[in-house]
Each structure stands twice: as C-alpha cells, then as structure tokens.
Scaffold this active site. Structure first.
Site, PDB file in Angstrom:
ATOM      1  N   GLY A   1      94.978  94.924  49.520  1.00  0.00           N
ATOM      2  CA  GLY A   1      94.680  96.333  49.750  1.00  0.00           C
ATOM      3  C   GLY A   1      94.783  97.132  48.603  1.00  0.00           C
TER       4      GLY A   1
ATOM      5  N   ASP B   1     101.809 111.615  54.833  1.00  0.00           N
ATOM      6  CA  ASP B   1     100.545 111.199  54.841  1.00  0.00           C
ATOM      7  C   ASP B   1     100.018 110.116  55.613  1.00  0.00           C
ATOM      8  OD1 ASP B   1      98.272 110.941  53.450  1.00  0.00           O
ATOM      9  OD2 ASP B   1      98.875 109.328  51.911  1.00  0.00           O
TER      10      ASP B   1
ATOM     11  N   VAL C   1      98.064  96.644  46.683  1.00  0.00           N
ATOM     12  CA  VAL C   1      98.896  95.749  47.482  1.00  0.00           C
ATOM     13  C   VAL C   1      98.681  94.352  47.476  1.00  0.00           C
ATOM     14  CG1 VAL C   1      99.824  95.520  49.790  1.00  0.00           C
ATOM     15  CG2 VAL C   1      98.818  97.778  49.043  1.00  0.00           C
TER      16      VAL C   1
ATOM     17  N   LYS D   1     103.533  96.174  47.407  1.00  0.00           N
ATOM     18  CA  LYS D   1     102.832  97.258  46.751  1.00  0.00           C
ATOM     19  C   LYS D   1     103.252  97.777  45.635  1.00  0.00           C
ATOM     20  CE  LYS D   1     101.393 101.107  49.431  1.00  0.00           C
ATOM     21  NZ  LYS D   1     101.631 102.008  50.426  1.00  0.00           N
TER      22      LYS D   1
ATOM     23  N   GLY E   1      95.286 101.323  47.467  1.00  0.00           N
ATOM     24  CA  GLY E   1      95.292 102.702  47.820  1.00  0.00           C
ATOM     25  C   GLY E   1      95.596 103.664  46.735  1.00  0.00           C
ATOM     26  N   GLY E   2      95.797 104.780  46.945  1.00  0.00           N
ATOM     27  CA  GLY E   2      96.092 105.695  45.881  1.00  0.00           C
ATOM     28  C   GLY E   2      97.001 105.515  44.762  1.00  0.00           C
ATOM     29  N   PHE E   3      98.217 104.652  45.274  1.00  0.00           N
ATOM     30  CA  PHE E   3      99.348 104.369  44.775  1.00  0.00           C
ATOM     31  C   PHE E   3      99.255 103.234  43.729  1.00  0.00           C
ATOM     32  CE2 PHE E   3     101.034 106.328  48.626  1.00  0.00           C
ATOM     33  CZ  PHE E   3     101.286 107.666  48.179  1.00  0.00           C
ATOM     34  N   GLY E   4      98.299 102.377  44.174  1.00  0.00           N
ATOM     35  CA  GLY E   4      98.027 101.135  43.385  1.00  0.00           C
ATOM     36  C   GLY E   4      97.622 100.108  44.499  1.00  0.00           C
TER      37      GLY E   4
END
Ligand SMILES: *[C@@H]1O[C@H](CO)[C@@H](O)[C@H](O)[C@H]1NC(C)=O
Ligand SMILES: *[C@@H]1O[C@H](CO)[C@@H](O)[C@H](O)[C@H]1NC(C)=O
Ligand SMILES: *[C@@H]1O[C@H](CO)[C@@H](O)[C@H](O)[C@H]1NC(C)=O
Ligand SMILES: *[C@@H]1O[C@H](CO)[C@@H](O)[C@H](O)[C@H]1NC(C)=O
Ligand SMILES: *[C@@H]1O[C@H](CO)[C@@H](O)[C@H](O)[C@H]1NC(C)=O
Ligand SMILES: *[C@@H]1O[C@H](CO)[C@@H](O)[C@H](O)[C@H]1NC(C)=O
Length: 904
Positions: A609, A726, A616, A630, A611-614
């Site tokens: 995966g 979120d 996964v 993550k 996402g905005g954070f980095g």
C-alpha cells in the site's frame, strides 16, 4: 659528500612528473595485474576516480573524510605536468588534528594466514603553490597514535612499513598543525607488504619502519609499480653523490636472473640495470648524510644495499668482491665477502640497527676487498629508520563504538583519529584508562553537546565505562535497558533532556542498591516507576471495554482466574503484568530497531500500500505472523507530535474493530509502525468501479457495523476520547472474514501542519469543509460519508466530473437530489447489487448517513447511536429475507439540502 636527501626526492618527483603524464585513458574495471589489494586515494578529488598512466585507479577521498577542504595545485616551478593524482589535494585549515580513517581489507591477512599484516603506507605532498602563498608548510604526520614524520618544505612523500594488529582493520593517518602552515595531503597509498627484508627484523607493534630513502643508483627514472611489483618507490640518485671518482655503469635490455630463488626481494629489473662504480680500486663508494630533526634525538637505522654485476667485459680471473664499512671504522660485512656473479642480484641488509644521534653525520662505504680485482659498484640502496610507535591504540571495540556515536549524533567536536592516544590529542569529553596494551574509555561526557534523537545503542559497547554524562541535551524516547547492563557504570547523568516513559527496572534497582548514581531531573515526561502519572499532553486512556475483554485472551484468562478487573488504566496494567500471557503480549508490543524492520520486511521487498505518510510493506515476524509495516516518509514524520509517547499509548489500545498496532520503530529518521496484517485490503479498493468482486449487501452491513463499533470505542471507550481525524474507506481494512477494522487512528498531528496539508486535516470529501474543528463530530461526518458510499457505490467526490452535475461531484449533493427528485431507493443503492438488498435497511442507512453529515455539528448523532442503529439493520437482515416495503423517511433529516457542502 653530503647527500641532500630531500632534494633528491624533489628531483625524482620532477622526473616522475615529466614521465608520468602521458595520459592514456585506461578504463580499468579490474585492477591491473598485481595491484589487487592496493588502496589508492586521490585527496581532494571532486569526481569519483582518477586513472593514472599505469592504470591504477585512485579513488576520491570525498566519502572518507568530513574535515578539510578540496584544493588544486596551481603550478610547480612552472611545470604542472604532475600525474593526475597530484593535481588536487585536501588541506586542513581547521582543527589541530585531522585524520583519515582508512579501512583496510582483511583479505591479505587471511591469505598469508598470518594475523599480523604488514602494510606499506605512503603519503604524497605536492604543494604546487595551491594557496598562492609560495611557501610549503611544515607539519607533523601521525600514523595512528604515533608520530610518523615531520613533513618539511621539500618533502614530497613520506613512507613507512607498519604492522596491523589482528583486531585492527583500519589506519588513522593524521595531520597535526604545528603553526607552520596549513597541513595538506595530495594522495595516499597503501600496499599489503609481503616480502622478506633479508634479516631486517620487521617492526614490532610498537615500532614502524620508516623509509628514509630508496634509490635507483645511477638511474635516470624513478621506479614504481608496475616495474616494482610491490610498488616500492625507487628515486634516482646521481653517481657524483658517492664521490668524484665514480662513473656510471649500465646495460641495456639484458635481464638479470629474476626467478624467485635468485631474486627473493623482487628487485625491479630497471633498477638493477644501472649502477655506480668507483673509478679507482682503492677508492670506496661513500654515502654520507646527517639526520635532520624528525622529532627524535636518537635514531636507529637499518639499510639494504643491492648489487648486480652488469659489467659485460669481465675478463677471465677478474672478479668483484666488496665489504661495507660504517663510519670508516666498523666493517659490517666482516665475515662475508660480497662476490658478484654476472647478472645475479645480491642484497645485503644490516642485521642489526645502528644508533646515531641527531646532527651526527653518518657514512656508509662500499669498498673493494684486498683480493678484489675490480672497484666496488652499487645498484640500489634502501635506508630505514626504526620509529618508536609505542603509544598504544585504544581498545578496538571502544574505537568502533565511539566512531558510531560520533556519526549517529553528528558530534561537532574535533573527534579525529584515535580516541585516547596520544594523550595530548585525546577526544574532548573522554577519559581513558592508562592501559599500555589497550587503553579503555572509562568516561564519556557529552553534556551540553546538542545531542538529539534517542540514546543510541552503540553506547552499550563501551563496556569499560564508569561515568556517562548525557545531561543538557535534547535526547528523547525511553531510557534504554542496556544502560543498566554496562558492568562498570557508576554515574549516569541524563538530566535536562526530553526523555520519556518509565525508567527500566534494572536501572532503578542499581540506583536503589546504591551501585549507581543516577540523575534524571529535568525530563518532564520521564517517570521513575509505573504508573506514569504525568498529566501533560499524553492521552491517559481508559482501555478495557467490552470488546477488548472478548478479544484479548489475556483478559479472558484474567476473568477465568477470578482477577478483578476495574476499568482503569492502572488495574489494566497490573493485570497485564500479573499474567504470563500479558507478558508475552507486552513483549510483542514493542520497539523494533531499524535493522529488525529491515529483516521483518525482507529489505522492504513487498509493497502492499501507499499513502500520504509513506509506503506500507508486507512483513513477517519471527513467529511467522504476517504484519503490515508502514514506513513514515521523513516529510510526514515531522507532522507527528511526540511520536513515541503516543505510540506507547496506542499500542495498548485493543479492540476487535481496530487494527492492532504491534510495534514501532523510532530511530532518528527511521520511523515505522507495525500493524497486524489485513489480507483483504481496504474498503476503498472494494468500492472501486474497477473491482469486479462486488461486496454483497450483507458484507456492506457488516462493514458498516464493524467500523461504527471501532469508532464508537475510540470515542466513548477511551477517556479522553481518541479522535481519528482521517476516517475514510482507505483506512477501513478488511480481515480474511471480511470483517472491518479501523486503521491509522490516534496519532495527533501538529496543528500548524493541519492548515496546510490535507494529510493532517483529513481527506477532502470526508472532512467537513464548513467545520475546521477536529472533534468527535468531525469523525461522525466522515463516517456518514462512508455510509453513503457503502450504500450507493459512488465515490465521495469526483473532481471535474460533469456527468451528473456541472463541475464537481459530491456524494451528499447527489444523494440529496436523488431523494428529492425520485424518492426511489433503488436508484440510490449501488446498481451493482442488482436489487439484492433490504430496502428498509437501505433507507435507514441513508437516513443515518444524512444525519451524520448534518451541517450543524452538534446535531449529529453520537457514534453509540449510529452503532446501535446499524446493529439493528444487521440483525433485521440476518432474520428476514429481502422485503419490498418502502419506508417513508422524514423530511426532517433531509432538510439540510440547501446548505449541503459545496465540494472543494
Ligand atoms: C628546498 O628546495 C629548494 C630548491 O628546490 C632549496 O632552495 C631549499 O634550500 C630547500 N629547502 C630545504 C629546507 O631543504
Ligand atoms: C607472502 O610471502 C610468503 C613467503 O615469500 C609466501 O609464501 C606467501 O604466499 C606470500 N603471501 C602473499 C599473500 O603473497
Ligand atoms: C678523485 O679524482 C680527482 C680528479 O678527478 C682527484 O683530484 C682527487 O684527488 C680524487 N679523489 C680521491 C678521494 O681520490
Ligand atoms: C688510485 O688512488 C690511489 C690513492 O688514492 C692513487 O695512488 C692511484 O694512483 C689511483 N689510481 C689511478 C689509476 O688513478
Ligand atoms: C561534564 O562536562 C561538564 C562541562 O562540560 C561538567 O560541568 C560536568 O561536571 C562533566 N560531568 C562529569 C560527570 O564530569
Ligand atoms: C547532572 O547534570 C546536571 C546538569 O549538568 C547537574 O546539575 C547535576 O549536578 C549532575 N548530576 C550529577 C550526579 O553529577
């Protein structure tokens, strides 16, 4: 005759310059034959490598040293034909001592099966007026902790043969400023050295053999690799150096005997092809010099003279026999007659060292014996000094640990070379034991050194340390347990940092039994013991709630054991601690090192995966449990306030509808969260139009109930509530039975970020655009949108899609207009279901969705109500079959159409 030795080397280097730069652009992937194991460094080089005319590759030093500045020579006596590796240099205008830390291959050692490896090490100093001052500086050169030589105005290179300890896999080469100009270096060469020196004892660990001169007698060319397979450098020396009555003897291509037995010293052919000969049988060849100040008053030197008969016109009965005399009186070759057969090399090296004093002239002569019919000759000379090197190296594990600490904390002290030796240059903040074999580091004081990050584990390798002062820094995170395992530690000062968590028991015990003086004041979030009652900023979570009792086996067990559980954090922790299962669970919830994260994810092999954070990654724990890792990208990390403290709390939040956080990694820039793995991905993937595997009505209801349950727990099961911030389909994950769990909750993000970045303020479409407050009601809004998505199969927003409306599509607008215009639930519910749904429940969910998204936040229902209603729908569905009854919904709920959110 007095030989100006240093002058000779200048002359030879000029010659080198002339012959050296016939650049043929060799592109050597492989080192040229015989040069394997050579280490060549071109100091100050901007590009990666230089290739010399002989195909040797010189690597730039740019990744090897952080101090110093890269410079270029201007000219040298109007001649800038220097070989390429001398064009740049590194100068050290700052700091008293600057060092290269050169790691050497252990391969040569294992090859000759000898734990002590000899190395020939050589530094070149081509000034070339690089600084425009026209004045070459004088400075001291150190090999590790010991003085190597003083570099003087005309010294172009300095060479030594030295011995590595078995445990030592590096050389420190240091430049010490003695206030006579800025130290600099042009290039550095290291060669494994594996030839016998004909009886010259090799240096011991407390000595090295320094080369004073090595000469190709009568030659016109400096000789190095490849003519000399060991890359010894043979400078030229003129016959007049040995007296006026001398002449040059040379032969052209004839080869001297070069097999290993007759040439064990591997003397280069080109060196042997020239010699100086005395013109008179009774006049010896004499070599004189006066030791100049190299930092010592007393010298011990060795020498080797190399001979080969190259006179072709030897008549029958003629032969050459010689002896060597020291200072006109001492015949060194008393019992030996040096007789020269034609073209067979012969070497004579002094078996013992000769002591001489500073400024006392030395004379070595080669004379013909009384029976010789020919005058003496000489083809090559080497003169060595024994240099005291008795300052010991610091214990190698301590050196390794200190270098790591220096690197990890980016310590901005003049920490160069050996940490403890020589004493006058020992590293600031260190105290060392006075051990003559291996000094040990016994105290480390990094007080007020601007340290940030965690207490690094390298400290645990300083096993002789008794005092550790890390006070007045910005250290954060927990106090690691390894500090208590340092066997000699008596004083530990951690005061004035930002450490948090609870002091480890083993450290506390040492403190309590008086064996450790411990200072931790000024760490506001650090506790001496459980419970950690610091009120500030942390979320004191009241954890156990119905679901976690059902889920967490430990608590079930605790109940079975009749343990009384009260819904307070304190008792939860006690119960965790008092059962074995609790301990193993606690063990699982833990901090992972970055290395462990690498191993868990098999070096970030499989991305599951992004996402905005980095990204996964899929991971596998040692016990084969699959996990999702993550990895927070550095840019998103700054958004996390008090990352570690919050993780510590979240890690104990357990609910069957919340994704369990199993662990985390927090090492400087490496931040990662380790979650239980959810094999069926996230809800967003399932809702995509492109997904052919349509979720059934039953599955949708189940997901709605599960997600509501999880959110209800965060809001009402934890005190104070945890706000998700979120919530969106991408954060609702599905396990193998298609039950839903909420992910990515509970990390608070810095407020200033929230105004700028949608990652932190929530995601467009799910975040109430009219209401910037982050609270329970904003989560409820997001949940309402998700409900509508589940029912309709439509995305929350679609930018610029004009298929249904002008401009952007927003699910709220759409549902509302559908209710108004058609009132037909069949048109609202996802057509992919093919009518397979319960109209009653569908209306109820639409109603719930609309009420959750009411513009007035305070009018939105609590999650407890939402959860209850959804549960009912599920129960109805499970008990009945599809009904066609259409429910009339109240206009009250739907009356907020006129202020429906305008899509952003
Ligand atoms: C260095 O070399 C120059 C000429 O190259 C000479 O004039 C000078 O005396 C030498 N200095 C020393 C200290 O040997
Ligand atoms: C070192 O020299 C010895 C004796 O000359 C020889 O046996 C050995 O193979 C050499 N080792 C290497 C690595 O050249
Ligand atoms: C060397 O030869 C010269 C003539 O070239 C002579 O004057 C001198 O005495 C000789 N020196 C010695 C030491 O024999
Ligand atoms: C050699 O030197 C000796 C004394 O130094 C001298 O007597 C003799 O004449 C010299 N021989 C020649 C051939 O120059
Ligand atoms: C560490 O150094 C500081 C000054 O830099 C000093 O005040 C402090 O006493 C030292 N700590 C120890 C344990 O000696
Ligand atoms: C620890 O360091 C602080 C600040 O440098 C100092 O005030 C305190 O006295 C030290 N404690 C000990 C036990 O040395």
């Amino acid at each position: 005759m007095v030989v100006e030795w240093s002058l000779v080397s200048v002359v030879s280097l000029c010659l080198l310059a002339i012959i050296g730069f016939h650049c043929c652009c060799l592109h050597a992937d492989q080192p040229p034959k015989g040069s394997e194991g050579f280490i060549n460094i071109d100091c100050g080089l901007a590009q990666d490598t230089t290739i010399t005319s002989h195909g040797l590759v010189y690597k730039s030093d740019k990744d090897m040293i952080k101090s110093g500045m890269s410079k270029q020579i201007l000219a040298y006596d109007g001649n800038n034909n220097w070989d390429l590796q001398y064009w740049t240099l590194r100068s050290f205008p700052n700091g008293t001592r600057n060092c290269y830390h050169l790691e050497v291959d252990s391969a040569p050692r294992s090859q000759n099966n000898n734990s002590n490896t000899k190395y020939l090490i050589r530094g070149y100093f081509v000034y070339g007026n690089y600084d425009g001052l026209n004045f070459a500086p004088t400075f001291d050169l150190y090999l590790g902790p010991n003085l190597w030589a003083r570099r003087r105005m005309n010294t172009t290179y300095i060479e030594a043969i030295t011995l590595l300890y078995p445990s030592q896999d590096y050389f420190d080469v240091c430049f010490v400023n003695i206030n006579s100009g800025v130290p600099y270096i042009s290039s550095l060469e290291l060669r494994p050295f594996n030839i016998s020196l004909h009886g010259i004892p090799y240096p011991t660990h407390s000595q090295h053999l320094q080369i004073l001169g090595r000469y190709n007698v009568g030659g016109t060319q400096m000789i190095k690799y490849p003519e000399d397979v060991n890359d010894r450098q043979w400078d030229t020396i003129d016959c007049s150096t040995f007296g006026y009555n001398t002449s040059l003897l040379s032969i052209d291509e004839a080869e001297t005997d070069n097999n290993d037995d007759s040439n064990p010293y591997k003397l280069p052919q080109s060196m042997l092809r020239t010699a100086c000969e005395s013109t008179n049988l009774s006049i010896p060849l004499a070599l004189q010099w006066t030791p100049s100040d190299q930092g010592s008053l007393r010298y011990y030197f060795y020498f080797c003279f190399h001979f080969a008969e190259i006179e072709k016109k030897l008549k029958a009965g003629q032969f050459r026999e010689m002896s060597i005399v020291f200072n006109d009186v001492h015949t060194i070759t008393n019992s030996i007659k040096l007789q020269l057969p034609y073209l067979k090399p012969l070497s004579f090296c002094s078996k013992e060292s000769y002591e001489v004093l500073l400024n006392q002239p030395i004379k070595l002569s080669v004379s013909a014996t009384s029976s010789s019919t020919l005058p003496p000759i000489l083809n090559g000379i080497e003169i060595f000094y024994i240099r005291d090197a008795s300052n010991p190296l610091t214990f190698f594990e301590d050196v390794k640990a200190m270098r790591k600490i220096k690197e990890e904390y980016k310590v901005s002290k003049n920490w160069e070379g050996d940490p403890c030796q020589p004493v006058e240059f020992s590293w600031e903040g260190l105290n060392c034991s006075n051990d003559h074999t291996w000094p040990r580091i016994i105290s480390l004081n990094l007080s007020s050194s601007n340290l940030t990050g965690h207490i690094v584990s390298s400290i645990s390798n300083l096993t002789a340390i008794n005092t550790l002062d890390l006070s007045k820094n910005e250290l954060e995170g927990e106090v690691p347990e390894f500090l208590a395992l340092l066997p000699k530690l008596q004083l530990l000062n951690l005061s004035g940092n930002k450490l948090n968590g609870v002091l480890p028991d083993n450290l506390l015990n040492k403190y309590k039994n008086g064996s450790l003086v411990l200072s931790v004041e000024g760490n506001e979030e650090l506790c001496w013991s459980q419970p950690c009652n610091h009120k500030k900023k942390k979320l004191p979570i009241s954890i156990p709630i119905l679901c976690s009792v059902i889920v967490a086996p430990i608590l079930v067990l605790a109940i079975l054991l009749g343990l009384k559980i009260t819904y307070t954090r304190k008792s939860k922790e006690k119960s965790l601690e008092s059962s074995h299962e609790g301990e193993s669970l606690k063990m699982k919830n833990r901090h992972y090192s970055y290395l462990e994260v690498l191993s868990i994810t098999d070096n970030f092999g499989v991305v599951i995966g992004e996402g905005g954070f980095g990204k996964v990654y899929l991971g596998t724990l040692k016990d084969k449990t699959q996990v999702a890792v993550k990895v927070l990208s550095p840019s998103s990390q700054q958004g996390y306030k008090q990352f570690r403290a919050e993780i510590q709390l979240l890690i104990v939040v357990h609910h069957c509808n919340l994704v369990t956080l199993l662990g985390y990694c927090d090492e400087g820039n490496h931040k990662a969260l380790i979650y239980e793995y959810m094999p069926n991905g996230n809800l967003q993937q399932h809702l995509l139009d492109t997904n052919t595997n349509t979720l059934s009505w039953m599955q949708r209801l189940q997901i709605a109930v599960d997600a509501a349950h999880g959110l209800e727990y965060l809001h009402n099961g934890c005190k104070p509530p945890i706000i998700h911030r979120d919530l969106k389909p991408a954060n609702i994950l599905l396990d193998n039975t298609m039950h839903a769990k909420i992910a990515d909750f509970g990390l608070s993000r810095t407020d200033d970020q929230s105004h700028f970045s949608t990652h932190f303020a929530g995601t467009p479409g799910y975040f109430d655009p009219r209401n910037q407050n982050v609270n329970k009601q904003s989560d409820v809004y997001s949940f309402g949108i998700i409900l509508l998505e589940l029912i309709t199969g439509k995305p929350a927003i679609k930018r610029g899609s004009s298929s249904m409306f002008e401009g952007n599509f927003h699910i709220l607008n759409w549902v509302e207009s559908m209710i108004k215009n058609t009132g037909d639930i069949e048109k609202i519910v996802d057509s992919k279901l093919g009518g397979e749904f319960n109209q009653n429940s569908a209306w109820k969910i639409v109603e719930l969705g609309m009420s959750c998204t009411q513009p007035t936040a305070l009018k939105r229902p609590d999650m407890r109500h939402v959860f209850g209603e959804l549960k009912e729908c599920l129960a109805v569905h499970q008990n009945t079959t599809t009904t066609t009854e259409t429910r009339i919904i109240s206009t009250r709920v739907l009356s907020h159409s006129e202020i429906a959110p305008s899509p952003r």
